[in-house]
Write an enzyme that holds these catalytic residues in place. Structure first.
Site: not given
Length: 187
Positions: A141, A164
């Site tokens: 991320r 996720h």
């Protein structure tokens, strides 16, 4: 010499923005370089029912999400009532859950079951903070996500955060069973 960790399985989902941006190979490469074994994989367009079941539906979870949203609005000087339409943390959590479900179901995803020593903690470390602006460089991320929580909230949508990863052993067990049948996993 003793064991150096607990062998675990965990779930990794490459969300629609990772697929759309062509980051699947890059992310899988990072996962494999960390020594994770892929024991299940599928490319799927999640249904709304699957999305609803994937995200928790407890008041505790909703309140936690709502409180973080309230903190972000206060931090950036954004009018909570104008932005969210409510000041109730649980109602805000309900909104965020709906946005998350809509986002997860908005396009195809790649779901993986990974196996390795201390897999849950190590994968969480690799993907970085859920909020991309708080994710460290070197994490998935931190290196690739282009979004922020406040921008997402102001636009009434989920944070585009690429992936996720299960948060703990209980969550991993639930999510693996939700996304995969036993016969879809290899030993």
């Amino acid at each position: 010499m003793g064991k150096k960790g607990i062998k675990e399985r965990t779930l990794l989902i490459l969300k629609p923005d990772a697929v759309e941006r062509g980051l699947v190979g890059e992310i899988i490469g990072r996962v494999e370089r960390m020594g994770f074994k892929i024991v299940g994989a599928k490319f799927v367009k999640p249904t709304e029912d699957l999305g609803e079941k994937h995200y928790p539906n407890t008041d505790e979870w909703k309140k936690s999400v709502g409180e973080r949203t309230i903190e972000d609005c206060e931090k950036y000087g954004i009018d909570l009532m104008e932005n969210m339409g409510t000041t109730d943390p649980i109602e805000i959590g309900n909104l965020v859950k709906k946005w998350n479900v809509d986002y997860l179901c908005s396009g195809p995803v790649f779901a993986f079951v990974l196996e390795g020593f201390n897999a849950i903690e190590r994968l969480r470390s690799l993907v970085g903070n859920t909020v991309p602006t708080k994710a460290n460089p070197g994490t998935i991320r931190g290196d690739f996500s282009l979004d922020s929580a406040i921008l997402a909230n102001m636009n009434g949508r989920a944070i585009s955060n690429l992936v996720h990863a299960s948060g703990n052993a209980e969550e991993a067990s639930y999510e693996i069973d939700l996304w995969f049948r036993k016969e879809e996993l290899v030993n």
